[in-house]
Design an enzyme around this catalytic site. Structure first.
Site, PDB file in Angstrom:
ATOM      1  N   TYR A 166       0.832  -1.208   0.000  1.00  0.00           N
ATOM      2  CA  TYR A 166       0.000   0.000   0.000  1.00  0.00           C
ATOM      3  C   TYR A 166       0.871   1.264   0.000  1.00  0.00           C
ATOM      4  O   TYR A 166       0.610   2.209  -0.757  1.00  0.00           O
ATOM      5  CB  TYR A 166      -0.895  -0.056   1.239  1.00  0.00           C
ATOM      6  CG  TYR A 166      -1.873   1.067   1.407  1.00  0.00           C
ATOM      7  CD1 TYR A 166      -3.001   1.183   0.596  1.00  0.00           C
ATOM      8  CD2 TYR A 166      -1.707   2.007   2.428  1.00  0.00           C
ATOM      9  CE1 TYR A 166      -3.919   2.203   0.788  1.00  0.00           C
ATOM     10  CE2 TYR A 166      -2.623   3.014   2.626  1.00  0.00           C
ATOM     11  CZ  TYR A 166      -3.729   3.115   1.804  1.00  0.00           C
ATOM     12  OH  TYR A 166      -4.638   4.127   1.999  1.00  0.00           O
ATOM     13  N   LYS A 170       0.952   4.078  -2.863  1.00  0.00           N
ATOM     14  CA  LYS A 170       0.498   5.440  -2.565  1.00  0.00           C
ATOM     15  C   LYS A 170       1.593   6.480  -2.789  1.00  0.00           C
ATOM     16  O   LYS A 170       1.297   7.612  -3.170  1.00  0.00           O
ATOM     17  CB  LYS A 170      -0.023   5.515  -1.123  1.00  0.00           C
ATOM     18  CG  LYS A 170      -1.365   4.811  -0.913  1.00  0.00           C
ATOM     19  CD  LYS A 170      -2.440   5.354  -1.844  1.00  0.00           C
ATOM     20  CE  LYS A 170      -3.851   5.088  -1.337  1.00  0.00           C
ATOM     21  NZ  LYS A 170      -4.888   5.457  -2.315  1.00  0.00           N
TER      22      LYS A 170
HETATM   23  N1  LIG Z   1      -9.845   6.234   5.383  1.00  0.00           N
HETATM   24  C1  LIG Z   1      -8.646   6.751   5.561  1.00  0.00           C
HETATM   25  O1  LIG Z   1      -8.300   7.256   6.645  1.00  0.00           O
HETATM   26  C2  LIG Z   1      -7.673   6.769   4.443  1.00  0.00           C
HETATM   27  C3  LIG Z   1      -6.359   7.142   4.718  1.00  0.00           C
HETATM   28  C4  LIG Z   1      -5.462   7.223   3.677  1.00  0.00           C
HETATM   29  C5  LIG Z   1      -5.884   6.952   2.395  1.00  0.00           C
HETATM   30  N2  LIG Z   1      -7.165   6.565   2.138  1.00  0.00           N
HETATM   31  C6  LIG Z   1      -7.557   6.297   0.751  1.00  0.00           C
HETATM   32  O2  LIG Z   1      -8.814   6.869   0.473  1.00  0.00           O
HETATM   33  C7  LIG Z   1      -9.484   6.076  -0.506  1.00  0.00           C
HETATM   34  C8  LIG Z   1     -10.881   5.717  -0.029  1.00  0.00           C
HETATM   35  O3  LIG Z   1     -10.788   4.887   1.101  1.00  0.00           O
HETATM   36  P1  LIG Z   1     -11.971   4.636   2.154  1.00  0.00           P
HETATM   37  O4  LIG Z   1     -11.357   4.789   3.488  1.00  0.00           O
HETATM   38  O5  LIG Z   1     -13.157   5.438   1.823  1.00  0.00           O
HETATM   39  O6  LIG Z   1     -12.206   3.051   1.939  1.00  0.00           O
HETATM   40  P2  LIG Z   1     -13.455   2.207   1.399  1.00  0.00           P
HETATM   41  O7  LIG Z   1     -13.044   0.783   1.453  1.00  0.00           O
HETATM   42  O8  LIG Z   1     -14.706   2.608   2.114  1.00  0.00           O
HETATM   43  O9  LIG Z   1     -13.592   2.677  -0.113  1.00  0.00           O
HETATM   44  C9  LIG Z   1     -12.874   2.119  -1.168  1.00  0.00           C
HETATM   45  C10 LIG Z   1     -13.862   1.743  -2.261  1.00  0.00           C
HETATM   46  O10 LIG Z   1     -13.132   1.335  -3.426  1.00  0.00           O
HETATM   47  C11 LIG Z   1     -13.860   0.295  -4.040  1.00  0.00           C
HETATM   48  N3  LIG Z   1     -12.964  -0.486  -4.909  1.00  0.00           N
HETATM   49  C12 LIG Z   1     -12.001  -1.366  -4.539  1.00  0.00           C
HETATM   50  N4  LIG Z   1     -11.399  -1.889  -5.620  1.00  0.00           N
HETATM   51  C13 LIG Z   1     -11.976  -1.323  -6.694  1.00  0.00           C
HETATM   52  C14 LIG Z   1     -11.765  -1.447  -8.098  1.00  0.00           C
HETATM   53  N5  LIG Z   1     -10.837  -2.292  -8.589  1.00  0.00           N
HETATM   54  N6  LIG Z   1     -12.515  -0.699  -8.938  1.00  0.00           N
HETATM   55  C15 LIG Z   1     -13.467   0.152  -8.462  1.00  0.00           C
HETATM   56  N7  LIG Z   1     -13.709   0.302  -7.130  1.00  0.00           N
HETATM   57  C16 LIG Z   1     -12.981  -0.431  -6.265  1.00  0.00           C
HETATM   58  C17 LIG Z   1     -14.433  -0.514  -2.883  1.00  0.00           C
HETATM   59  O11 LIG Z   1     -15.544  -1.300  -3.290  1.00  0.00           O
HETATM   60  C18 LIG Z   1     -14.782   0.586  -1.888  1.00  0.00           C
HETATM   61  O12 LIG Z   1     -16.136   0.996  -1.983  1.00  0.00           O
HETATM   62  C19 LIG Z   1      -8.591   4.863  -0.772  1.00  0.00           C
HETATM   63  O13 LIG Z   1      -7.786   5.115  -1.909  1.00  0.00           O
HETATM   64  C20 LIG Z   1      -7.717   4.819   0.462  1.00  0.00           C
HETATM   65  O14 LIG Z   1      -6.486   4.178   0.213  1.00  0.00           O
HETATM   66  C21 LIG Z   1      -8.077   6.447   3.148  1.00  0.00           C
END
Ligand SMILES: NC(=O)c1ccc[n+]([C@@H]2O[C@H](COP(=O)([O-])OP(=O)(O)OC[C@H]3O[C@@H](n4cnc5c(N)ncnc54)[C@H](O)[C@@H]3O)[C@@H](O)[C@H]2O)c1
Length: 305
Positions: A166, A170
């Site tokens: 990851y 990223k």
């Molecule tokens: N939540 C946090 O604190 C945090 C921190 C750093 C980075 N992020 C990043 O933010 C983004 C959103 O994360 P989140 O926390 O809302 O997680 P989440 O799991 O709720 O959302 C991710 C979504 O991506 C979808 N997904 C996965 N693979 C896919 C694909 N191949 N094609 C289309 N859709 C796909 C999933 O079905 C899911 O709904 C991600 O990129 C994550 O790495 C989140």
């Protein structure tokens, strides 16, 4: 009615069936954008698919008076990512923004991380963002405008345990964003990153084995996914026309601009260096500027405000 910030624009948000993506899609629609709500509806680790989440969010947007279409193609393949962009063209006749937000996690301590775990995460985050950006780039060049927002992470920018796949994806994504910004600036195309902090099901995977970890999770729970959306909307709007190639972080009500690597200090020796000279002279001089072995949580160590 006041002019809405995203009026007339069409934006694709990947992984918008839940979490941060859902709130960005809702906020973009509320700001006047027509939105492609993309999500394959998979588990946090990327197993299984379900059209329900994307369809539900698109329905929520329409119920609120906005315009949206659901799409359930995966970002992780060139052909399927191209279909996501084509979905915007087919339904709304243009594309103005792409939010690369889809993501999965396969955490594992490095010496046990399998190639499948490495590959799955790189495919969705890094290849997925490449495929989506590449598919939109031609349209952006042709029309002389466009904006990308990529969701990066402090796991990559700073570091985290058990997330080599990851973190690599990223941090790679921030370099992809900078490269797109450099290459496409002359076509009025911008590319920026957001490192979000938000309580979502993805963060639910953070270990809570120790009291310290439990306290950290309790703090993160205050950071709702909706806190990320305003910056994403702004970066996709024309109000951000001067903002390019930057990396931001959002943590509850705080917005950060993050540093990007630059030389910290140098040592020079006109005769050149031997390994011994490096040991005796270079390293003692450079050591004062070494970056500590921080994880994200060591740097962002205070309670969210
Ligand atoms: N939540 C946090 O604190 C945090 C921190 C750093 C980075 N992020 C990043 O933010 C983004 C959103 O994360 P989140 O926390 O809302 O997680 P989440 O799991 O709720 O959302 C991710 C979504 O991506 C979808 N997904 C996965 N693979 C896919 C694909 N191949 N094609 C289309 N859709 C796909 C999933 O079905 C899911 O709904 C991600 O990129 C994550 O790495 C989140």
């Amino acid at each position: 009615m006041a002019h809405k910030m995203m009026q007339g624009k069409v934006v694709v948000v990947t992984g918008a069936g839940g979490g941060i993506g859902r709130d960005m899609a809702l906020a973009l629609a509320a700001a006047g954008a027509r939105v492609v709500v993309n999500d394959i509806g998979t588990s946090t680790s990327g197993e299984g698919t379900d059209a329900g989440p994307a369809q539900q969010v698109a329905a929520d947007i329409r119920a609120a008076g906005g315009q949206a279409v659901a799409n359930t193609d995966s970002v992780a393949g060139a052909a399927s990512a191209a279909r996501i962009v084509q979905c915007a063209m087919d339904h709304f006749g243009r594309i103005d923004g792409v939010v690369n937000n889809a993501g999965i996690l396969r955490d594992r301590i490095f010496h046990k991380m399998g190639l499948d775990e490495w590959d799955a995460v790189i495919q969705v985050h890094l290849y997925g963002s490449y495929h989506m950006s590449r598919a939109a780039a031609g349209h952006f060049k042709e029309q002389g405008s466009g904006a990308f927002v990529h969701m990066t992470s402090t796991s990559g920018l700073i570091g985290n345990l058990g997330q080599a796949n990851y973190s690599a994806a990223k941090l790679g994504l921030t370099a992809l964003s900078k490269s797109i910004a450099l290459d496409m600036q002359k076509f009025n195309v911008r590319s920026n990153c957001i490192a979000p902090f938000a309580w979502s099901r993805m963060i639910g995977a953070i270990p809570t084995d120790t009291p310290e970890q439990q306290a950290r999770v309790a703090r993160i729970q205050q950071m709702t996914p909706g806190k990320i959306a305003p910056l994403a909307v702004y970066l996709l709007s024309d109000a951000a026309r001067e903002v390019n190639a930057q990396v931001f972080a959002v943590r509850n009500n705080e917005i950060f601009v993050m540093s990007q690597p630059r030389p910290l200090r140098s040592v020079h020796r006109s005769e050149g260096w031997s390994p011994e000279h490096i040991a005796e002279h270079a390293m003692p001089a450079l050591k004062a500027s070494f970056v500590p072995m921080d994880r994200s949580a060591d740097v962002f160590s205070w309670d969210p405000i």
